[in-house]
Scaffold this motif. Structure first.
Motif, PDB file in Angstrom:
ATOM      1  N   GLN A   1      14.387   2.613 -11.645  1.00  0.00           N
ATOM      2  CA  GLN A   1      14.385   3.983 -12.160  1.00  0.00           C
ATOM      3  C   GLN A   1      15.623   4.735 -11.694  1.00  0.00           C
ATOM      4  OE1 GLN A   1      10.600   5.012 -10.531  1.00  0.00           O
ATOM      5  NE2 GLN A   1       9.437   4.255 -12.294  1.00  0.00           N
ATOM      6  N   MET A   2      15.970   4.581 -10.411  1.00  0.00           N
ATOM      7  CA  MET A   2      17.203   5.198  -9.910  1.00  0.00           C
ATOM      8  C   MET A   2      18.425   4.598 -10.597  1.00  0.00           C
ATOM      9  SD  MET A   2      16.637   5.540  -5.805  1.00  0.00           S
ATOM     10  CE  MET A   2      15.354   6.574  -5.104  1.00  0.00           C
ATOM     11  N   GLY A   3      18.410   3.281 -10.783  1.00  0.00           N
ATOM     12  CA  GLY A   3      19.538   2.631 -11.428  1.00  0.00           C
ATOM     13  C   GLY A   3      19.783   3.152 -12.830  1.00  0.00           C
ATOM     14  N   TRP A   4      18.701   3.519 -13.513  1.00  0.00           N
ATOM     15  CA  TRP A   4      18.827   4.103 -14.862  1.00  0.00           C
ATOM     16  C   TRP A   4      19.644   5.388 -14.811  1.00  0.00           C
ATOM     17  CZ3 TRP A   4      16.979   8.835 -16.676  1.00  0.00           C
ATOM     18  CH2 TRP A   4      16.995   9.017 -18.065  1.00  0.00           C
ATOM     19  N   LEU A   5      19.345   6.274 -13.859  1.00  0.00           N
ATOM     20  CA  LEU A   5      20.069   7.552 -13.774  1.00  0.00           C
ATOM     21  C   LEU A   5      21.459   7.369 -13.176  1.00  0.00           C
ATOM     22  CD1 LEU A   5      19.880  10.589 -14.287  1.00  0.00           C
ATOM     23  CD2 LEU A   5      18.921  10.859 -11.984  1.00  0.00           C
ATOM     24  N   LEU A   6      21.625   6.360 -12.331  1.00  0.00           N
ATOM     25  CA  LEU A   6      22.914   6.135 -11.673  1.00  0.00           C
ATOM     26  C   LEU A   6      23.904   5.370 -12.542  1.00  0.00           C
ATOM     27  CD1 LEU A   6      21.568   5.216  -8.130  1.00  0.00           C
ATOM     28  CD2 LEU A   6      22.938   7.240  -8.699  1.00  0.00           C
ATOM     29  N   ASP A   7      23.499   4.925 -13.704  1.00  0.00           N
ATOM     30  CA  ASP A   7      24.397   4.204 -14.599  1.00  0.00           C
ATOM     31  C   ASP A   7      25.670   5.030 -14.848  1.00  0.00           C
ATOM     32  OD1 ASP A   7      24.757   1.999 -16.788  1.00  0.00           O
ATOM     33  OD2 ASP A   7      25.133   3.893 -17.808  1.00  0.00           O
ATOM     34  N   GLU A   8      26.826   4.439 -14.600  1.00  0.00           N
ATOM     35  CA  GLU A   8      28.092   5.189 -14.661  1.00  0.00           C
ATOM     36  C   GLU A   8      28.356   5.762 -16.050  1.00  0.00           C
ATOM     37  OE1 GLU A   8      31.422   3.068 -13.156  1.00  0.00           O
ATOM     38  OE2 GLU A   8      30.525   2.710 -11.193  1.00  0.00           O
ATOM     39  N   LYS A   9      28.115   4.982 -17.081  1.00  0.00           N
ATOM     40  CA  LYS A   9      28.355   5.482 -18.437  1.00  0.00           C
ATOM     41  C   LYS A   9      27.416   6.633 -18.771  1.00  0.00           C
ATOM     42  CE  LYS A   9      30.241   1.204 -20.393  1.00  0.00           C
ATOM     43  NZ  LYS A   9      30.067   0.157 -21.433  1.00  0.00           N
ATOM     44  N   ARG A  10      26.163   6.537 -18.325  1.00  0.00           N
ATOM     45  CA  ARG A  10      25.210   7.618 -18.582  1.00  0.00           C
ATOM     46  C   ARG A  10      25.646   8.896 -17.870  1.00  0.00           C
ATOM     47  NH1 ARG A  10      20.999   5.086 -18.181  1.00  0.00           N
ATOM     48  NH2 ARG A  10      20.254   5.188 -20.319  1.00  0.00           N
ATOM     49  N   GLN A  11      26.032   8.765 -16.594  1.00  0.00           N
ATOM     50  CA  GLN A  11      26.457   9.949 -15.855  1.00  0.00           C
ATOM     51  C   GLN A  11      27.699  10.572 -16.476  1.00  0.00           C
ATOM     52  OE1 GLN A  11      25.983  10.090 -11.459  1.00  0.00           O
ATOM     53  NE2 GLN A  11      25.665   7.883 -11.619  1.00  0.00           N
ATOM     54  N   GLN A  12      28.636   9.741 -16.912  1.00  0.00           N
ATOM     55  CA  GLN A  12      29.842  10.267 -17.555  1.00  0.00           C
ATOM     56  C   GLN A  12      29.482  11.045 -18.815  1.00  0.00           C
ATOM     57  OE1 GLN A  12      32.646   7.243 -18.698  1.00  0.00           O
ATOM     58  NE2 GLN A  12      34.294   8.694 -19.061  1.00  0.00           N
ATOM     59  N   ARG A  13      28.550  10.514 -19.586  1.00  0.00           N
ATOM     60  CA  ARG A  13      28.126  11.177 -20.816  1.00  0.00           C
ATOM     61  C   ARG A  13      27.394  12.490 -20.524  1.00  0.00           C
ATOM     62  NH1 ARG A  13      25.743   7.141 -22.507  1.00  0.00           N
ATOM     63  NH2 ARG A  13      23.559   7.659 -22.099  1.00  0.00           N
ATOM     64  N   LEU A  14      26.650  12.530 -19.423  1.00  0.00           N
ATOM     65  CA  LEU A  14      25.872  13.715 -19.079  1.00  0.00           C
ATOM     66  C   LEU A  14      26.703  14.790 -18.382  1.00  0.00           C
ATOM     67  CD1 LEU A  14      22.599  11.989 -17.810  1.00  0.00           C
ATOM     68  CD2 LEU A  14      23.024  13.016 -20.063  1.00  0.00           C
ATOM     69  N   GLY A  15      27.869  14.432 -17.860  1.00  0.00           N
ATOM     70  CA  GLY A  15      28.755  15.438 -17.277  1.00  0.00           C
ATOM     71  C   GLY A  15      28.611  15.631 -15.784  1.00  0.00           C
ATOM     72  N   PHE A  16      28.013  14.669 -15.087  1.00  0.00           N
ATOM     73  CA  PHE A  16      27.882  14.803 -13.635  1.00  0.00           C
ATOM     74  C   PHE A  16      27.850  13.416 -13.002  1.00  0.00           C
ATOM     75  CE2 PHE A  16      23.431  14.728 -15.156  1.00  0.00           C
ATOM     76  CZ  PHE A  16      22.906  13.705 -14.379  1.00  0.00           C
ATOM     77  N   ARG A  17      27.961  13.415 -11.673  1.00  0.00           N
ATOM     78  CA  ARG A  17      27.728  12.194 -10.910  1.00  0.00           C
ATOM     79  C   ARG A  17      26.813  12.544  -9.746  1.00  0.00           C
ATOM     80  NH1 ARG A  17      30.118  11.441  -6.078  1.00  0.00           N
ATOM     81  NH2 ARG A  17      31.713  12.934  -5.415  1.00  0.00           N
ATOM     82  N   ILE A  18      25.928  11.596  -9.389  1.00  0.00           N
ATOM     83  CA  ILE A  18      25.043  11.803  -8.249  1.00  0.00           C
ATOM     84  C   ILE A  18      25.861  11.665  -6.962  1.00  0.00           C
ATOM     85  CG2 ILE A  18      22.940  11.042  -7.094  1.00  0.00           C
ATOM     86  CD1 ILE A  18      22.487  12.108  -9.901  1.00  0.00           C
ATOM     87  N   CYS A  19      25.698  12.616  -6.047  1.00  0.00           N
ATOM     88  CA  CYS A  19      26.470  12.603  -4.806  1.00  0.00           C
ATOM     89  C   CYS A  19      26.033  11.438  -3.910  1.00  0.00           C
ATOM     90  CB  CYS A  19      26.283  13.913  -4.053  1.00  0.00           C
ATOM     91  SG  CYS A  19      26.832  15.377  -4.974  1.00  0.00           S
ATOM     92  N   GLU A  20      27.006  10.867  -3.195  1.00  0.00           N
ATOM     93  CA  GLU A  20      26.705   9.817  -2.227  1.00  0.00           C
ATOM     94  C   GLU A  20      26.463  10.438  -0.848  1.00  0.00           C
ATOM     95  OE1 GLU A  20      29.122   6.379  -2.030  1.00  0.00           O
ATOM     96  OE2 GLU A  20      29.562   6.348  -4.187  1.00  0.00           O
ATOM     97  N   LYS A  21      25.603   9.787  -0.077  1.00  0.00           N
ATOM     98  CA  LYS A  21      25.368  10.219   1.295  1.00  0.00           C
ATOM     99  C   LYS A  21      26.564   9.847   2.168  1.00  0.00           C
ATOM    100  CE  LYS A  21      20.352   9.438   1.276  1.00  0.00           C
ATOM    101  NZ  LYS A  21      19.256   8.663   1.915  1.00  0.00           N
ATOM    102  N   PRO A  22      26.848  10.646   3.197  1.00  0.00           N
ATOM    103  CA  PRO A  22      27.852  10.213   4.171  1.00  0.00           C
ATOM    104  C   PRO A  22      27.405   8.906   4.824  1.00  0.00           C
ATOM    105  CG  PRO A  22      27.275  12.532   4.474  1.00  0.00           C
ATOM    106  CD  PRO A  22      26.297  11.975   3.504  1.00  0.00           C
ATOM    107  N   ALA A  23      28.353   8.072   5.197  1.00  0.00           N
ATOM    108  CA  ALA A  23      28.023   6.764   5.764  1.00  0.00           C
ATOM    109  C   ALA A  23      27.114   6.885   6.982  1.00  0.00           C
ATOM    110  CB  ALA A  23      29.309   6.019   6.126  1.00  0.00           C
ATOM    111  N   GLU A  24      27.330   7.934   7.787  1.00  0.00           N
ATOM    112  CA  GLU A  24      26.526   8.067   9.010  1.00  0.00           C
ATOM    113  C   GLU A  24      25.082   8.485   8.722  1.00  0.00           C
ATOM    114  OE1 GLU A  24      28.907  11.898   8.436  1.00  0.00           O
ATOM    115  OE2 GLU A  24      29.222   9.735   8.275  1.00  0.00           O
ATOM    116  N   SER A  25      24.812   8.924   7.491  1.00  0.00           N
ATOM    117  CA  SER A  25      23.452   9.343   7.139  1.00  0.00           C
ATOM    118  C   SER A  25      22.635   8.229   6.501  1.00  0.00           C
ATOM    119  CB  SER A  25      23.509  10.539   6.173  1.00  0.00           C
ATOM    120  OG  SER A  25      24.146  11.638   6.778  1.00  0.00           O
TER     121      SER A  25
END
Length: 259
Positions: A142-166
């Motif tokens: 389910q997360m992979g569906w929303l994280l798909d790069e082409k989908r995010q590009q089409r929707l106009g946003f990207r999901i933020c990544e956590k800092p490595a230490e988190s």
């Protein structure tokens, strides 16, 4: 465009009927617009009526509606609200223009978000068999569906990544070396539901085949990459089953994290 919030009185029989059937809730929402027929299908790319139910507690259920017209929810107040306490200054719901938020969207800005969606993919069990639309059932897919790069590009946003230490897991992977997006990204699956309901009877009294929709509520943080595309996303929705409470993305300002 307008954003509306209505609190559902879960103690009322009418509310329980609406909450048990996305078909009934869709009809009630569409009845809020005198100039939009329930059967109207918006043109591709045009704003449409979107709605979503958020349940924060057993007795706290909020209905959100994004619409091109200002709605009249009087019938919903009578069926599923608190009609005795409404008046000229308190109709039983809150509606605000959506343009101020849409106009302030800027590339690079970060927002908290919530989305209820119907993540699906197509499968083919045997060679030559037509591909079949099937719901994603596990949080990772389910997360992979929303994280798909082409989908995010089409929707106009990207999901933020956590800092490595988190991150709890190195490189965001499990012990099985399988990608685990929930540890790498600011993204959470809050709720997964399988809704099964009957559609309206067809002409002649024939009952249509029951509808089953798997819904997933996502929460997280996003960064705007294309403000115009995100405006379309906010007013047109995401994915399938938008008539049944899916596809409405809402944004909220980020609150500073406490140390």
């Amino acid at each position: 465009m307008f954003l509306t919030r209505f609190r559902v009185n879960t103690a009322r029989p009418g509310a329980r009927r609406l909450l048990s059937s996305p078909q009934a809730m869709h009809a009630a929402v569409m009845s809020s617009f005198p100039h939009i027929l329930p059967s109207d299908t918006p043109q591709p790319g045009a704003p449409r009526v979107l709605w979503r139910l958020d349940q924060h507690a057993r007795a706290e259920v909020l209905l959100y509606i994004v619409s091109p017209e200002r709605p009249d929810l009087t019938h919903l107040v009578e069926q599923a609200g608190w009609p005795a306490v409404t008046g000229p200054d308190n109709p039983g719901w809150q509606t605000r223009p959506y343009a101020p938020l849409l106009d302030r969207l800027t590339a690079g800005d970060r927002w908290a978000f919530r989305l209820t969606a119907n993540p699906v993919h197509t499968i083919r069990r045997t060679e030559g068999e037509p591909r079949k639309i099937t719901a994603h059932l596990t949080p990772i897919h389910q997360m992979g569906w929303l994280l798909d790069e082409k989908r995010q590009q089409r929707l106009g946003f990207r999901i933020c990544e956590k800092p490595a230490e988190s991150r709890l897991l190195p490189e965001g992977t499990t012990h099985q070396k399988r990608p685990h997006p929930g540890d790498r990204y600011e993204l959470t699956v809050r709720d997964t539901r399988s809704l099964a309901f009957d559609k309206t009877r067809s002409p002649g009294g024939r009952r249509d085949k029951p509808v089953t929709v798997v819904t997933v509520t996502f929460e997280g943080r996003l960064e705007i990459t294309d403000p115009d595309a995100l405006r379309r996303t906010l007013t047109q929705g995401i994915g399938r089953a938008r008539a049944y409470g899916c596809g409405l993305l809402t944004l909220a300002p980020l609150t500073p994290k406490t140390p």
